[in-house]
Design a protein around this motif. Structure first.
Motif, PDB file in Angstrom:
ATOM      1  N   ARG A 146       0.842  -1.211   0.000  1.00 37.52           N
ATOM      2  CA  ARG A 146       0.000   0.000   0.000  1.00 37.52           C
ATOM      3  C   ARG A 146       0.876   1.259   0.000  1.00 37.52           C
ATOM      4  NH1 ARG A 146      -4.477  -1.345  -2.247  1.00 37.52           N
ATOM      5  NH2 ARG A 146      -6.024  -2.404  -0.995  1.00 37.52           N
ATOM      6  N   LYS A 147       2.026   1.166   0.656  1.00 41.64           N
ATOM      7  CA  LYS A 147       2.913   2.321   0.752  1.00 41.64           C
ATOM      8  C   LYS A 147       3.671   2.555  -0.567  1.00 41.64           C
ATOM      9  CE  LYS A 147       7.023   2.644   2.951  1.00 41.64           C
ATOM     10  NZ  LYS A 147       7.987   2.156   3.886  1.00 41.64           N
ATOM     11  N   CYS A 148       3.983   1.449  -1.283  1.00 39.43           N
ATOM     12  CA  CYS A 148       4.901   1.566  -2.438  1.00 39.43           C
ATOM     13  C   CYS A 148       4.199   1.831  -3.760  1.00 39.43           C
ATOM     14  CB  CYS A 148       5.721   0.293  -2.589  1.00 39.43           C
ATOM     15  SG  CYS A 148       6.863   0.051  -1.238  1.00 39.43           S
ATOM     16  N   GLY A 149       2.922   1.593  -3.863  1.00 38.78           N
ATOM     17  CA  GLY A 149       2.299   1.782  -5.175  1.00 38.78           C
ATOM     18  C   GLY A 149       0.798   1.849  -5.057  1.00 38.78           C
ATOM     19  N   ASP A 150       0.167   2.340  -6.119  1.00 42.57           N
ATOM     20  CA  ASP A 150      -1.290   2.446  -6.126  1.00 42.57           C
ATOM     21  C   ASP A 150      -1.853   1.166  -6.750  1.00 42.57           C
ATOM     22  OD1 ASP A 150      -3.774   3.442  -5.891  1.00 42.57           O
ATOM     23  OD2 ASP A 150      -3.667   4.742  -7.659  1.00 42.57           O
ATOM     24  N   PHE A 151      -1.610   0.040  -6.080  1.00 45.29           N
ATOM     25  CA  PHE A 151      -1.988  -1.245  -6.652  1.00 45.29           C
ATOM     26  C   PHE A 151      -3.426  -1.613  -6.292  1.00 45.29           C
ATOM     27  CE2 PHE A 151       2.610  -1.954  -5.516  1.00 45.29           C
ATOM     28  CZ  PHE A 151       3.106  -2.029  -6.804  1.00 45.29           C
ATOM     29  N   VAL A 152      -4.112  -2.272  -7.244  1.00 46.06           N
ATOM     30  CA  VAL A 152      -5.293  -3.056  -6.885  1.00 46.06           C
ATOM     31  C   VAL A 152      -4.724  -4.355  -6.328  1.00 46.06           C
ATOM     32  CG1 VAL A 152      -7.212  -4.392  -7.825  1.00 46.06           C
ATOM     33  CG2 VAL A 152      -6.790  -2.072  -8.663  1.00 46.06           C
ATOM     34  N   ILE A 153      -5.133  -4.705  -5.119  1.00 45.03           N
ATOM     35  CA  ILE A 153      -4.527  -5.892  -4.492  1.00 45.03           C
ATOM     36  C   ILE A 153      -5.552  -7.024  -4.373  1.00 45.03           C
ATOM     37  CG2 ILE A 153      -3.368  -6.806  -2.431  1.00 45.03           C
ATOM     38  CD1 ILE A 153      -2.155  -4.092  -1.946  1.00 45.03           C
ATOM     39  N   ASN A 154      -5.110  -8.193  -4.844  1.00 50.36           N
ATOM     40  CA  ASN A 154      -5.912  -9.408  -4.658  1.00 50.36           C
ATOM     41  C   ASN A 154      -5.267 -10.240  -3.550  1.00 50.36           C
ATOM     42  OD1 ASN A 154      -7.763 -11.696  -5.466  1.00 50.36           O
ATOM     43  ND2 ASN A 154      -5.764 -12.665  -5.756  1.00 50.36           N
ATOM     44  N   MET A 155      -6.097 -10.947  -2.785  1.00 48.38           N
ATOM     45  CA  MET A 155      -5.565 -11.907  -1.809  1.00 48.38           C
ATOM     46  C   MET A 155      -6.271 -13.250  -2.008  1.00 48.38           C
ATOM     47  SD  MET A 155      -5.076  -9.447   1.513  1.00 48.38           S
ATOM     48  CE  MET A 155      -3.547 -10.140   2.122  1.00 48.38           C
ATOM     49  N   ASP A 156      -5.483 -14.297  -2.170  1.00 47.77           N
ATOM     50  CA  ASP A 156      -6.041 -15.650  -2.360  1.00 47.77           C
ATOM     51  C   ASP A 156      -6.169 -16.368  -1.022  1.00 47.77           C
ATOM     52  OD1 ASP A 156      -6.013 -15.420  -5.110  1.00 47.77           O
ATOM     53  OD2 ASP A 156      -4.531 -16.993  -5.447  1.00 47.77           O
ATOM     54  N   LEU A 157      -7.277 -17.042  -0.841  1.00 42.65           N
ATOM     55  CA  LEU A 157      -7.471 -17.913   0.329  1.00 42.65           C
ATOM     56  C   LEU A 157      -7.808 -19.317  -0.151  1.00 42.65           C
ATOM     57  CD1 LEU A 157      -9.760 -15.627   2.539  1.00 42.65           C
ATOM     58  CD2 LEU A 157      -7.264 -15.831   2.570  1.00 42.65           C
ATOM     59  N   ILE A 158      -7.515 -20.300   0.666  1.00 39.69           N
ATOM     60  CA  ILE A 158      -7.883 -21.679   0.305  1.00 39.69           C
ATOM     61  C   ILE A 158      -8.723 -22.281   1.431  1.00 39.69           C
ATOM     62  CG2 ILE A 158      -7.051 -23.989  -0.260  1.00 39.69           C
ATOM     63  CD1 ILE A 158      -4.539 -22.797  -1.388  1.00 39.69           C
ATOM     64  N   ALA A 159      -9.903 -22.776   1.039  1.00 36.93           N
ATOM     65  CA  ALA A 159     -10.753 -23.492   2.004  1.00 36.93           C
ATOM     66  C   ALA A 159     -10.364 -24.961   1.982  1.00 36.93           C
ATOM     67  CB  ALA A 159     -12.223 -23.342   1.607  1.00 36.93           C
ATOM     68  N   GLY A 160     -10.163 -25.536   3.165  1.00 36.15           N
ATOM     69  CA  GLY A 160      -9.910 -26.979   3.230  1.00 36.15           C
ATOM     70  C   GLY A 160      -8.456 -27.350   3.387  1.00 36.15           C
ATOM     71  N   LEU A 161      -7.613 -26.392   3.785  1.00 40.81           N
ATOM     72  CA  LEU A 161      -6.201 -26.737   4.005  1.00 40.81           C
ATOM     73  C   LEU A 161      -6.083 -27.693   5.191  1.00 40.81           C
ATOM     74  CD1 LEU A 161      -4.513 -23.247   3.497  1.00 40.81           C
ATOM     75  CD2 LEU A 161      -4.223 -25.274   2.050  1.00 40.81           C
ATOM     76  N   PRO A 162      -5.108 -28.596   5.164  1.00 41.94           N
ATOM     77  CA  PRO A 162      -4.968 -29.541   6.277  1.00 41.94           C
ATOM     78  C   PRO A 162      -4.794 -28.796   7.603  1.00 41.94           C
ATOM     79  CG  PRO A 162      -3.420 -30.033   4.500  1.00 41.94           C
ATOM     80  CD  PRO A 162      -4.095 -28.769   4.128  1.00 41.94           C
ATOM     81  N   GLY A 163      -5.555 -29.205   8.591  1.00 43.67           N
ATOM     82  CA  GLY A 163      -5.442 -28.594   9.919  1.00 43.67           C
ATOM     83  C   GLY A 163      -6.365 -27.400  10.097  1.00 43.67           C
ATOM     84  N   ASP A 164      -6.998 -26.925   9.029  1.00 48.31           N
ATOM     85  CA  ASP A 164      -7.913 -25.777   9.170  1.00 48.31           C
ATOM     86  C   ASP A 164      -9.309 -26.282   9.550  1.00 48.31           C
ATOM     87  OD1 ASP A 164      -8.522 -23.141   9.263  1.00 48.31           O
ATOM     88  OD2 ASP A 164      -8.327 -22.737   7.123  1.00 48.31           O
ATOM     89  N   THR A 165     -10.102 -25.384  10.094  1.00 43.75           N
ATOM     90  CA  THR A 165     -11.470 -25.730  10.507  1.00 43.75           C
ATOM     91  C   THR A 165     -12.393 -24.626  10.005  1.00 43.75           C
ATOM     92  OG1 THR A 165     -11.263 -24.413  12.510  1.00 43.75           O
ATOM     93  CG2 THR A 165     -10.657 -26.754  12.675  1.00 43.75           C
ATOM     94  N   PRO A 166     -13.714 -24.846   9.980  1.00 39.63           N
ATOM     95  CA  PRO A 166     -14.616 -23.765   9.569  1.00 39.63           C
ATOM     96  C   PRO A 166     -14.428 -22.502  10.414  1.00 39.63           C
ATOM     97  CG  PRO A 166     -15.782 -25.844   9.502  1.00 39.63           C
ATOM     98  CD  PRO A 166     -14.431 -26.132  10.100  1.00 39.63           C
ATOM     99  N   ASP A 167     -14.198 -22.664  11.733  1.00 31.30           N
ATOM    100  CA  ASP A 167     -13.991 -21.474  12.579  1.00 31.30           C
ATOM    101  C   ASP A 167     -12.673 -20.787  12.221  1.00 31.30           C
ATOM    102  OD1 ASP A 167     -16.323 -21.844  13.856  1.00 31.30           O
ATOM    103  OD2 ASP A 167     -15.467 -22.762  15.662  1.00 31.30           O
ATOM    104  N   GLY A 168     -11.639 -21.586  12.003  1.00 29.24           N
ATOM    105  CA  GLY A 168     -10.331 -21.029  11.638  1.00 29.24           C
ATOM    106  C   GLY A 168     -10.416 -20.294  10.310  1.00 29.24           C
ATOM    107  N   PHE A 169     -11.164 -20.868   9.368  1.00 30.55           N
ATOM    108  CA  PHE A 169     -11.295 -20.238   8.060  1.00 30.55           C
ATOM    109  C   PHE A 169     -12.060 -18.912   8.188  1.00 30.55           C
ATOM    110  CE2 PHE A 169     -13.419 -19.468   4.024  1.00 30.55           C
ATOM    111  CZ  PHE A 169     -12.330 -19.490   3.163  1.00 30.55           C
TER     112      PHE A 169
END
Ligand code: SF4
Length: 493
Positions: free
Chosen positions: A319-342
């Protein structure tokens, strides 16, 4: 499962349905008629109706399914008979399976990677959105929230399509290096700790390919509308290498009509101020910083050598270095994750307020370390809960779905969805997912997809691994002639 086809050759359609409904089964095609367990799927074209019937026997118990369509509709020119036949055999199989006790999947009888295209086809036939939504649910028996995702994505696809002229293309550049390899990765990506010495020769070969591609693009009068540098993790390159790469693209291609220039800055452990400034100063206006999860324990479990705090730091630096549109990827179902954690991950990412959030559903392919280790996958129920939470919270926070695809080898056959704030949609993602224009790709493991206005598609693949790519640079450059041949044929169609 033993499969018997009668009166049609829709083998692929039947196999898609088999994978959806019985993911652990593999097809076999014995000679003769069905005896015992198995599935017979027939298609008959009658005077008035085209009918598919399925007889499914599991553990000695038999169920039947039937699907039919008026013959006139079957022969209508905007839905080819072959596609109608595929839909009918799938539906007959699907109905028999549900009667045999298989739980109705959220996506009903929809198979395939690009479900939004089916919705677009209905709207382009002249149906109102409301009618198309109803017809879509009726035809494919899917849940209303999934149909709504398709409608939203179809809207974005039609809006993107209006921006494009017949000779518009996107450029893709594949940088197949990453700092380390994630445990779920099945991409062609080489951990840089083992391959540092290959980066410079790779970039030299890439420069040759970019020059050859630029010549073809110029000769054909193609217009670049979006550039996407992906991988791997392109920000594995140094700031100087990134600067050079972006400058080469700007020097070789006319980017005056280019609407966006995106770079995957996937992993925070590859991002620093010098690299972000190199990108911002060379026309990059979109980046993707991909936490996948904000749980440190889950990050450790997937082989990431950074923490959630590193993600926040990388985001704030961007955010400080450029006027970027930023995308963030998430993954549902990673080992060790739970619905609450997600849900907690989702809230922490929403608090950062990126313009785009992409929610994936873990797909485990053969080559990934998780698959090889035999670790248990998240249950379909947990993934459904995670995706449901994402749909509710993202919608409430002002994001709308704008592209959508499904993959094989996912638990429950769920979807990956790109969400965006209004006006921040990534054109490249819509173009590639909805096959709206050609994607001309360069670099390791890159795959060019040529799309004609009539929907004909051809693919050209670059060598997968850096060593092969470097050794085959001359052949890769010569292969660009295929792009010319395709467009010359398209123009004379
Ligand atoms: S960052 Fe992406 S491409 Fe690289 S190893 Fe991880 S999943 Fe694979």
């Amino acid at each position: 499962m033993k499969i018997y086809l009668q009166g049609h050759n829709c083998k692929y359609a039947v196999e898609q349905m088999l994978l959806t409904l019985f993911p652990s089964e593999r097809p076999e095609y014995p000679e003769g008629a069905q005896t015992g367990d198995g599935c017979t799927v027939s298609l008959a074209v009658g005077e008035k109706l085209v009918t598919s019937r399925c007889r499914l026997t599991l553990d000695g118990s038999t169920s039947f399914g039937r699907a039919a369509l008026p013959r006139a509709e079957y022969e209508a020119d905007n839905l080819s008979p072959q596609r109608c036949a595929q839909r009918l055999v799938k539906l007959a199989f699907y109905r028999a399976a549900l009667r045999s006790g298989v739980k109705k999947p959220a996506w009903g009888s929809v198979t395939g990677i690009r479900p939004a295209k089916l919705m677009t086809a209905l709207i382009e036939k002249g149906m109102s959105e409301r009618a198309a939504l109803g017809e879509f649910c009726r035809l494919y028996d899917l849940d209303a929230d999934k149909a709504q995702l398709c409608l939203d994505s179809a809207r974005a696809s039609m809006a993107a399509s209006r921006l494009l002229a017949p000779r518009d293309i996107c450029l893709y550049v594949g940088i197949p290096f990453c700092p380390t390899r994630c445990a779920y990765c099945s991409f062609v990506s080489v951990a840089v700790e083992k391959s540092l010495g290959l980066i410079e020769p790779f970039l030299n070969a890439l420069r040759l390919e970019m020059e050859a591609t630029a010549r073809v693009v110029r000769e054909l009068g193609l217009r670049v509308r979006a550039v996407y540098i992906g991988g791997g993790t392109p920000t594995t390159l140094s700031a100087a290498q990134l600067r050079q790469l972006c400058a080469s693209l700007r020097e070789l291609f006319d980017l005056s009509a280019c609407r966006e220039f995106c770079v995957e800055a996937g992993r925070p452990d590859t991002i620093d101020e010098a690299k972000l400034r190199a990108l911002a100063e060379n026309g990059v206006d979109r980046i993707s910083i991909n936490p996948q999860t904000m749980s440190d324990a889950v990050l450790r479990g997937i082989g990431r050598s950074h923490t959630a705090a590193d993600i926040v730091r990388a985001y704030e630096l961007a955010r400080k270095c450029g006027d970027f549109v930023i995308n963030m990827d998430l993954i549902a179902g990673l080992p060790g994750d739970t619905p609450d954690g997600f849900a907690e991950t989702l809230d922490r990412v929403l608090a950062l307020d990126p313009e785009n959030i992409t929610v994936h559903n873990l797909a485990l392919k053969k080559g990934s370390a998780i698959t090889l280790s035999g670790a248990a996958q998240a249950s379909a129920g947990d993934i459904a809960a995670m995706l449901g939470t994402a749909q509710r919270r993202l919608g409430a926070a002002g994001y709308a779905p704008y592209y959508l695809y499904r993959q094989k080898f996912t638990s429950g056959g769920f979807e990956n969805v790109g969400w965006s704030k209004k006006g921040c949609e990534n054109l490249y993602n819509v173009c590639i997912m909805e096959e709206l224009c050609s994607i001309i790709a360069m670099g390791g493991g890159a795959s060019t997809k040529l799309v004609s206005p009539t929907g004909r598609i051809e693919r050209i693949f670059c060598p997968k691994y850096p060593r092969e790519y470097i050794a085959g640079a001359e052949k890769v450059c010569a292969g660009k002639e295929a792009v010319k041949e395709f467009y010359n044929a398209v123009l004379s169609e």
